[in-house]
Scaffold this active site. Structure first.
Site, mmCIF file in Angstrom:
data_model
loop_
_atom_site.group_PDB
_atom_site.id
_atom_site.type_symbol
_atom_site.label_atom_id
_atom_site.label_comp_id
_atom_site.label_asym_id
_atom_site.label_seq_id
_atom_site.Cartn_x
_atom_site.Cartn_y
_atom_site.Cartn_z
ATOM 1 N N CYS A 31 0.831 -1.212 0.000
ATOM 2 C CA CYS A 31 0.000 0.000 0.000
ATOM 3 C C CYS A 31 0.870 1.268 0.000
ATOM 4 O O CYS A 31 1.479 1.597 1.017
ATOM 5 C CB CYS A 31 -0.921 -0.039 1.224
ATOM 6 S SG CYS A 31 -1.826 1.485 1.525
ATOM 7 N N CYS A 34 -0.039 3.908 2.589
ATOM 8 C CA CYS A 34 0.354 3.429 3.927
ATOM 9 C C CYS A 34 1.824 3.754 4.181
ATOM 10 O O CYS A 34 2.187 4.216 5.273
ATOM 11 C CB CYS A 34 0.149 1.918 4.054
ATOM 12 S SG CYS A 34 -1.556 1.374 3.841
#
Length: 106
Positions: A31, A34
């Site tokens: 991600c 993230c």
């Protein structure tokens, strides 16, 4: 204090049984947003030591925790107070927005 990585076995002890409010970051290695948020979470964790704990759960490694709280997108942040989810935030934030969200949620 640096962010704490937790798994399915220690989640309740670290998060739901905590007397200090806890922000849980649900993330995954793949991600991008993230990864962008990770240094901000570390900085805020250091900055707000004693006021809030920052905890990270890798949903690829520990999918049951994410499923338990209905996490469908990443990153997802949940604020826990007294063992209950009191605030939710989806998507990446810069450091100031993260700090503001945490302070509002406390």
């Amino acid at each position: 204090m640096a962010a704490i990585n937790v798994n399915e076995d220690d989640f309740d002890g670290v998060v739901t049984e905590s007397e200090t409010p806890v922000v849980v970051d649900f993330w995954a290695e793949w991600c991008g947003p993230c990864k962008q948020m990770s240094p901000h979470l570390e900085a805020v964790s250091e900055e707000m030591t004693g006021k809030v704990k920052i905890v990270k759960v890798n949903v690829d490694d520990y999918p049951l925790v994410g499923a338990r709280y209905g996490v469908r997108g990443l990153p997802t942040l949940l604020m826990f107070k007294g063992g209950k989810v009191t605030a939710t935030r989806n998507g990446a934030m810069n450091r100031q927005a993260l700090t503001d969200w945490i302070k509002q949620s406390l």
